[in-house]
Write a protein that holds these residues in place. Structure first.
Motif, PDB file in Angstrom:
ATOM      1  N   THR A  92       0.826  -1.196   0.000  1.00 43.44           N
ATOM      2  CA  THR A  92       0.000   0.000   0.000  1.00 43.44           C
ATOM      3  C   THR A  92       0.863   1.250   0.000  1.00 43.44           C
ATOM      4  N   ARG A  93       0.267   2.342  -0.313  1.00 44.64           N
ATOM      5  CA  ARG A  93       0.977   3.623  -0.297  1.00 44.64           C
ATOM      6  C   ARG A  93       1.499   3.899   1.111  1.00 44.64           C
ATOM      7  N   PHE A  94       0.712   3.558   2.111  1.00 42.47           N
ATOM      8  CA  PHE A  94       1.140   3.744   3.500  1.00 42.47           C
ATOM      9  C   PHE A  94       2.446   3.009   3.757  1.00 42.47           C
ATOM     10  N   LYS A  95       2.510   1.740   3.342  1.00 43.77           N
ATOM     11  CA  LYS A  95       3.719   0.947   3.563  1.00 43.77           C
ATOM     12  C   LYS A  95       4.919   1.536   2.838  1.00 43.77           C
ATOM     13  N   GLU A  96       4.713   1.982   1.601  1.00 45.12           N
ATOM     14  CA  GLU A  96       5.808   2.575   0.826  1.00 45.12           C
ATOM     15  C   GLU A  96       6.351   3.819   1.516  1.00 45.12           C
ATOM     16  N   VAL A  97       5.465   4.699   1.924  1.00 48.18           N
ATOM     17  CA  VAL A  97       5.871   5.943   2.582  1.00 48.18           C
ATOM     18  C   VAL A  97       6.539   5.640   3.913  1.00 48.18           C
ATOM     19  N   ASN A  98       5.940   4.767   4.704  1.00 50.66           N
ATOM     20  CA  ASN A  98       6.486   4.425   6.002  1.00 50.66           C
ATOM     21  C   ASN A  98       7.875   3.806   5.883  1.00 50.66           C
ATOM     22  N   GLU A  99       8.057   2.917   4.919  1.00 53.79           N
ATOM     23  CA  GLU A  99       9.372   2.292   4.715  1.00 53.79           C
ATOM     24  C   GLU A  99      10.418   3.331   4.332  1.00 53.79           C
ATOM     25  N   GLN A 100      10.062   4.267   3.441  1.00 58.27           N
ATOM     26  CA  GLN A 100      11.028   5.286   3.033  1.00 58.27           C
ATOM     27  C   GLN A 100      11.358   6.222   4.190  1.00 58.27           C
ATOM     28  N   GLU A 129      24.984  13.308  -2.618  1.00 54.34           N
ATOM     29  CA  GLU A 129      25.132  12.007  -3.280  1.00 54.34           C
ATOM     30  C   GLU A 129      25.509  10.893  -2.311  1.00 54.34           C
ATOM     31  N   GLU A 130      26.193  11.227  -1.207  1.00 57.28           N
ATOM     32  CA  GLU A 130      26.524  10.205  -0.201  1.00 57.28           C
ATOM     33  C   GLU A 130      25.248   9.663   0.444  1.00 57.28           C
ATOM     34  N   LEU A 131      24.319  10.555   0.729  1.00 57.13           N
ATOM     35  CA  LEU A 131      23.038  10.129   1.309  1.00 57.13           C
ATOM     36  C   LEU A 131      22.210   9.354   0.280  1.00 57.13           C
ATOM     37  N   PHE A 132      22.208   9.847  -0.949  1.00 57.32           N
ATOM     38  CA  PHE A 132      21.416   9.206  -2.000  1.00 57.32           C
ATOM     39  C   PHE A 132      21.918   7.800  -2.298  1.00 57.32           C
ATOM     40  N   LYS A 133      23.225   7.585  -2.233  1.00 59.11           N
ATOM     41  CA  LYS A 133      23.797   6.246  -2.470  1.00 59.11           C
ATOM     42  C   LYS A 133      23.250   5.228  -1.470  1.00 59.11           C
ATOM     43  N   LYS A 134      22.939   5.686  -0.270  1.00 57.34           N
ATOM     44  CA  LYS A 134      22.428   4.800   0.781  1.00 57.34           C
ATOM     45  C   LYS A 134      20.920   4.584   0.683  1.00 57.34           C
ATOM     46  N   GLY A 135      20.248   5.324  -0.229  1.00 56.54           N
ATOM     47  CA  GLY A 135      18.809   5.148  -0.413  1.00 56.54           C
ATOM     48  C   GLY A 135      17.971   6.294   0.122  1.00 56.54           C
ATOM     49  N   PHE A 136      18.599   7.395   0.502  1.00 53.75           N
ATOM     50  CA  PHE A 136      17.882   8.555   1.031  1.00 53.75           C
ATOM     51  C   PHE A 136      17.039   9.196  -0.068  1.00 53.75           C
ATOM     52  N   ASN A 137      15.804   9.561   0.262  1.00 55.84           N
ATOM     53  CA  ASN A 137      14.916  10.247  -0.670  1.00 55.84           C
ATOM     54  C   ASN A 137      14.373  11.486   0.034  1.00 55.84           C
ATOM     55  N   PRO A 138      14.797  12.690  -0.384  1.00 47.29           N
ATOM     56  CA  PRO A 138      14.401  13.923   0.303  1.00 47.29           C
ATOM     57  C   PRO A 138      12.924  14.287   0.157  1.00 47.29           C
ATOM     58  N   ASN A 139      12.206  13.585  -0.688  1.00 46.79           N
ATOM     59  CA  ASN A 139      10.781  13.868  -0.867  1.00 46.79           C
ATOM     60  C   ASN A 139       9.917  13.281   0.241  1.00 46.79           C
ATOM     61  N   PHE A 140      10.519  12.507   1.137  1.00 47.70           N
ATOM     62  CA  PHE A 140       9.788  11.885   2.232  1.00 47.70           C
ATOM     63  C   PHE A 140      10.295  12.450   3.549  1.00 47.70           C
ATOM     64  N   PHE A 141       9.425  13.179   4.235  1.00 47.93           N
ATOM     65  CA  PHE A 141       9.782  13.779   5.526  1.00 47.93           C
ATOM     66  C   PHE A 141       8.531  13.877   6.374  1.00 47.93           C
ATOM     67  N   THR A 142       8.709  14.019   7.687  1.00 49.06           N
ATOM     68  CA  THR A 142       7.561  14.026   8.592  1.00 49.06           C
ATOM     69  C   THR A 142       7.083  15.423   8.944  1.00 49.06           C
ATOM     70  N   ASN A 143       7.977  16.381   8.984  1.00 45.92           N
ATOM     71  CA  ASN A 143       7.607  17.751   9.324  1.00 45.92           C
ATOM     72  C   ASN A 143       8.708  18.698   8.862  1.00 45.92           C
ATOM     73  N   TYR A 144       8.459  19.990   9.032  1.00 46.28           N
ATOM     74  CA  TYR A 144       9.461  20.978   8.653  1.00 46.28           C
ATOM     75  C   TYR A 144       9.512  22.078   9.691  1.00 46.28           C
ATOM     76  N   TRP A 145      10.586  22.853   9.626  1.00 47.09           N
ATOM     77  CA  TRP A 145      10.756  23.999  10.511  1.00 47.09           C
ATOM     78  C   TRP A 145      11.425  25.099   9.721  1.00 47.09           C
ATOM     79  N   LYS A 146      10.893  26.342   9.858  1.00 43.47           N
ATOM     80  CA  LYS A 146      11.459  27.493   9.169  1.00 43.47           C
ATOM     81  C   LYS A 146      12.124  28.391  10.203  1.00 43.47           C
TER      82      LYS A 146
END
Length: 123
Positions: free
Chosen positions: A40-48, A70-87
């Protein structure tokens, strides 16, 4: 003709139309099938999110850490998935995966992330 359980391949005794040797095997078989099918989409998002948090935690060793993207991306990091933000007061937007945050930077024409921990004043 000897019949075998669909789940454990043990010999089945009893009714001729039985396909499982026990209720446990029946339940186990259907659980495995459902688990394979259900992405499910939930599982995909939660796993990422879990992957992102784990990567940030691994690389973030001090109060502030600067990493090449690129060091983070090599390990599988995806910046489009986050839980919250702060400005902050400079209008920089830090994205967080739970308690680990990152800010996109550009230093000497190289894409980097500044890694930080969530702080109480960020509420």
């Amino acid at each position: 003709m000897e019949r075998a359980c669909l789940n454990c391949n043990e010999k089945i005794e009893g009714r001729i139309d039985k396909i499982y040797c026990s209720t446990y095997c029946k339940s186990s078989y259907h659980y495995k099938i459902k688990k394979k099918k259900t992405v499910t989409r939930f599982k995909e998002v939660n796993e990422q999110l879990k992957i992102n948090r784990s990567i940030l935690k691994h690389f973030h060793t001090t109060g502030k850490t600067i990493m090449r993207k690129e060091e983070l991306f090599k390990k599988g990091f995806n910046p489009n998935f986050f839980t919250n933000y702060w400005k902050n007061s400079k209008n920089d937007i830090y994205l967080f995966c739970y308690e680990y945050g990152y800010l996109s930077l550009k230093e000497a024409n190289k894409e980097k992330y500044l890694l930080i921990n969530w702080q109480p004043y960020m509420q």
